[in-house]
Design a protein around this motif. Structure first.
Motif, mmCIF file in Angstrom:
data_model
loop_
_atom_site.group_PDB
_atom_site.id
_atom_site.type_symbol
_atom_site.label_atom_id
_atom_site.label_comp_id
_atom_site.label_asym_id
_atom_site.label_seq_id
_atom_site.Cartn_x
_atom_site.Cartn_y
_atom_site.Cartn_z
ATOM 1 N N ASN A 264 0.472 -1.684 0.411
ATOM 2 C CA ASN A 264 0.002 0.235 0.242
ATOM 3 C C ASN A 264 0.727 1.447 -0.080
ATOM 4 O O ASN A 264 0.339 1.904 0.547
ATOM 5 C CB ASN A 264 -0.900 0.234 1.643
ATOM 6 C CG ASN A 264 -2.113 -0.910 1.534
ATOM 7 O OD1 ASN A 264 -2.785 -0.606 -0.025
ATOM 8 N ND2 ASN A 264 -2.334 -1.612 2.183
ATOM 9 N N ASN A 265 2.303 0.875 -0.379
ATOM 10 C CA ASN A 265 3.411 1.876 -0.406
ATOM 11 C C ASN A 265 3.154 3.150 0.747
ATOM 12 O O ASN A 265 3.945 3.992 1.289
ATOM 13 C CB ASN A 265 2.267 3.438 -0.953
ATOM 14 C CG ASN A 265 3.981 4.383 -2.007
ATOM 15 O OD1 ASN A 265 5.020 3.963 -2.083
ATOM 16 N ND2 ASN A 265 3.614 5.363 -2.074
ATOM 17 N N ASN A 266 3.107 2.107 1.868
ATOM 18 C CA ASN A 266 3.194 2.492 3.731
ATOM 19 C C ASN A 266 4.268 2.829 3.695
ATOM 20 O O ASN A 266 5.001 1.376 3.179
ATOM 21 C CB ASN A 266 2.259 1.521 4.598
ATOM 22 C CG ASN A 266 0.706 2.443 4.121
ATOM 23 O OD1 ASN A 266 0.699 3.306 4.411
ATOM 24 N ND2 ASN A 266 -0.069 1.662 4.376
ATOM 25 N N PRO A 267 5.334 3.094 4.423
ATOM 26 C CA PRO A 267 7.114 2.700 5.198
ATOM 27 C C PRO A 267 6.282 1.709 5.907
ATOM 28 O O PRO A 267 6.182 1.197 6.230
ATOM 29 C CB PRO A 267 7.016 3.671 6.008
ATOM 30 C CG PRO A 267 6.168 4.462 6.504
ATOM 31 C CD PRO A 267 4.693 4.249 5.417
ATOM 32 N N VAL A 268 8.325 0.715 5.503
ATOM 33 C CA VAL A 268 8.547 -0.420 6.253
ATOM 34 C C VAL A 268 9.612 -0.239 7.580
ATOM 35 O O VAL A 268 10.920 0.202 7.243
ATOM 36 C CB VAL A 268 8.633 -1.418 5.629
ATOM 37 C CG1 VAL A 268 9.182 -2.636 6.874
ATOM 38 C CG2 VAL A 268 7.054 -1.478 4.616
ATOM 39 N N GLN A 269 9.321 -0.213 8.850
ATOM 40 C CA GLN A 269 10.506 0.014 9.809
ATOM 41 C C GLN A 269 11.345 -0.820 10.252
ATOM 42 O O GLN A 269 10.773 -2.044 9.915
ATOM 43 C CB GLN A 269 9.736 0.940 11.051
ATOM 44 C CG GLN A 269 11.297 1.161 11.872
ATOM 45 C CD GLN A 269 10.167 2.200 12.919
ATOM 46 O OE1 GLN A 269 9.148 1.720 12.558
ATOM 47 N NE2 GLN A 269 10.960 2.660 14.256
ATOM 48 N N GLY A 270 12.655 -0.146 10.184
ATOM 49 C CA GLY A 270 13.225 -1.927 11.224
ATOM 50 C C GLY A 270 13.584 -3.241 10.391
ATOM 51 O O GLY A 270 14.373 -4.103 10.986
ATOM 52 N N ALA A 271 13.435 -2.632 9.328
ATOM 53 C CA ALA A 271 14.149 -4.347 7.973
ATOM 54 C C ALA A 271 15.976 -3.491 7.496
ATOM 55 O O ALA A 271 15.984 -2.486 7.353
ATOM 56 C CB ALA A 271 13.522 -3.645 6.816
#
Length: 660
Positions: free
Chosen positions: A291-298
């Motif tokens: 959904n084009n939302n950010p993914v944190q901590g990867a």
């Protein structure tokens, strides 16, 4: 304790007033003291007066014998207005006011009914407050003001929260669940309109504070999102009301990575280490879900897949790969540092947990950054300006500059100027590189004294750069290697006499000598100022600008001669009094043509047809000797008999020249 004592004293005072004042109705009340004057009640000589009686009831109409409110408890302030005869007064305004209580209506103003009674609902504004307050009531009967007060004790609510429940135990990224909790007073009575505060270890509540409904339930919505990122793992949800706190836990799911986006390279062009330009860029990638939302901590691995020698990542020279986690907004940044060689740079970002998700940077290149002689180009807007007798006539000098790869030099590269006449701005700084445009800068030269005796002045521009070389390697490596051919440059000079060689006592040097070695033949340098090795040097360019005079003179005129059937022409040079071109744009016109036509000279004239060579306008030029023009006539039978007037017009003067 002090507050409770005040409340007790106020209540005791109220009881004394009730005992002394009498009156009708049930329950404790405050009655205003009777005003003096206004009539007699008979026998005892006591003067009767209107009055106001104030009592406090619960919402069912039952009098509260000890006026006190707890938590969100509602009550009704009952104001009864009586006339001097002790009869109810209907349809008069009663104003009720208090501090620490919320009134309904909010104005506290009501009209008495047929029984002379006005009712205002009250409840504590802060359910957790304790102490005491006053309720004041005032009215007017036949022009006489009446008022009364009653002291009310406030008790902090002792609400109790039950189990905190949620509509789901697992919350996907950026999704919402419903959360509710019941609040009671004394363990059994629903706490109505009671504030409950919701909080969480990660995520957000909307609303963060909710009021309980008519059955004592408070509801809010929990969203698995903190800022721009989603939460991951077990989160604690908390509800709090006064001293009562309950918690529950939910499992939050982090977003599932779907793509890595290359965001930017800032700046998009950097320069060799040690050059005058910026030598470090910041690359930014962003990991997003479907959904084009950010993914944190990867964790992301960043690897240089294309680089010139010496370029590296991060802070340690030689580093070509790094591993970094994404930030709260899903981004990861990496610094790219230039080395000693120019060329394109590409960095690949790969998700560690799924190497199929990757992307590469673009738009980043490392340029040499130093101007070279072959790319140091000077142009002049007007070479010949009408400035011999006029101050303030201007022309613009522009330098377009590139490095050895033809790329723009860093913005702010300084170009210096000197001139032997007039006034020139001493330097300019280049622009264009940051906006992906050509690199250039300009200055203005303005006419004034001194003016060289021949009307010709040389302007010299120079800047710090490097010497040209021929990259002869296989493959080429964009750096100078021993034995490669280069252009050795020495000290620049202002060539006043335009002969291309340095003449001591005439020409002027600028900068410093690179060395004491002989300079190659044809070098535009002061002799014996080269260093015999490739490296940095002062690059230079110069131009001659003419301070043209306004009067026109003709030189080198040829005789009118036949140039075709019934055609004749002649050529001439047009110049000012110093033998230079007239001002740029000066116009030529032929008028008053006589003779030369067929038959008797007096009966027929040749016809002017056109100008040739430099044409009917003086071109933009500083060439010595002036400009060359020709005139052609048709209907010309006798060339030697042609007479005409040449009109030369400059912006400041008109000159008429007659031929022959």
């Amino acid at each position: 304790m002090k507050t409770l004592k005040v409340a007790a004293l106020l209540f005791l005072a109220g009881s004394i007033v009730v005992a002394c004042g009498g009156g009708s109705g049930t329950g404790p009340y405050f009655k205003a003291a009777a005003p003096t004057g206004g009539g007699s009640s008979g026998g005892g000589g006591t003067t009767a007066a209107p009055s106001l009686v104030l009592t406090l009831e619960d919402i069912t109409g039952v009098p509260l014998p000890a006026p006190a409110l707890t938590g969100t408890q509602n009550a009704v302030a009952v104001a009864r207005v009586l006339d001097a005869a002790g009869q109810p007064v209907p349809n008069v305004l009663v104003a009720v006011a208090s501090t620490g209580l919320t009134l309904t209506p909010a104005t506290g103003q009501v009209i008495t009914d047929a029984s002379g009674i006005g009712r205002v609902q009250v409840r504590p504004t802060d359910p957790f407050a304790s102490g005491a307050t006053l309720i004041n009531a005032a009215s007017s009967v036949a022009g006489t003001s009446v008022q009364a007060s009653i002291a009310v004790g406030l008790g902090a609510a002792t609400a109790s929260l039950s189990t905190l429940t949620s509509s789901a135990n697992s919350v996907p990224a950026y999704q919402t669940i419903q959360v509710s909790v019941a609040a009671t007073l004394g363990g059994t009575t629903p706490a109505v309109q009671f504030p409950v505060v919701f909080s969480t270890s990660c995520g957000t509540f909307d609303p963060p504070t909710a009021l309980t409904d008519s059955v004592g339930i408070a509801r809010s919505a929990y969203r698995n999102q903190a800022g721009t990122a989603a939460c991951s793992g077990t989160q604690t949800l908390t509800a709090n009301a006064g001293t009562s706190t309950v918690t529950t836990t939910v499992s939050t799911q982090g977003p599932i990575a779907a793509n890595i986006v290359f965001v930017s390279a800032t700046p998009s062009r950097i320069y060799l280490s040690g050059s005058p330009g910026v030598s470090q860029a910041l690359l930014k990638f962003k990991l997003v879900d479907s959904n084009n939302n950010p993914v944190q901590g990867a964790n992301i691995t960043l690897n240089m897949t294309l680089r010139p020698a010496g370029a590296y990542l991060g802070s340690a020279a030689g580093t070509t790969a790094l591993n970094q986690p994404t930030n709260a907004d899903g981004t990861v940044d990496v610094a790219v540092n230039a080395g000693p060689q120019p060329g394109p740079v590409q960095v690949k970002a790969t998700l560690d947990s799924n190497t199929a998700i990757s992307n590469v940077s673009n738009s980043l290149a490392i340029a040499s950054g130093l101007p070279v002689q072959r790319a140091f180009s000077l142009s002049v807007s007007k070479f010949n300006i009408e400035a011999w007798s006029h101050d303030g006539i201007e022309t613009t000098i522009t330098l377009r500059i590139a490095d050895r790869l033809g790329n723009p030099v860093p913005d702010g590269t300084t170009v210096n100027f000197v001139t032997e006449g007039g006034q020139v701005v001493g330097s300019c700084s280049t622009l264009g590189a940051a906006s992906n445009n050509t690199s250039a800068c300009s200055v203005t030269l303005s006419s004034q004294s001194p003016r060289p005796a021949d009307g010709r002045l040389t302007v010299l521009a120079w800047a710090q750069g490097e010497e040209n070389f021929t990259d002869a390697g296989t493959p080429t490596n964009n750096i100078y290697d021993a034995l490669e051919v280069f252009e050795d440059l020495g000290q620049p000079f202002l060539d006043k006499n335009e002969n291309g060689v340095f003449d001591p006592g005439i020409d002027v040097t600028v900068g410093t000598a690179a060395g004491t070695a002989a300079c190659p033949a044809g070098s535009i340098s002061v002799p014996a100022t080269c260093d015999g090795g490739w490296g940095t040097a002062l690059v230079r360019a110069q131009a001659v600008i003419v301070f043209s005079e306004s009067d026109a003179f003709v030189a080198n005129a040829t005789s009118m001669a036949t140039s075709g059937p019934n055609r004749c022409s002649m050529a001439f040079t047009l110049q000012d009094l110093n033998g230079n071109p007239l001002p740029e744009g000066a116009t030529l016109a032929v008028t008053s043509v006589l003779g030369g036509g067929p038959g008797a000279p007096a009966s027929a004239d040749a016809t002017f047809e056109a100008f040739g060579l430099d044409g009917d306008k003086v071109p933009n030029t500083a060439r010595p000797g002036g400009t060359d023009h020709s005139v052609t006539f048709s209907n010309c039978a006798t060339p030697a008999a042609v007479r005409f007037k040449l009109v030369v017009t400059t912006p400041k003067k008109i000159t008429n020249i007659f031929f022959p």
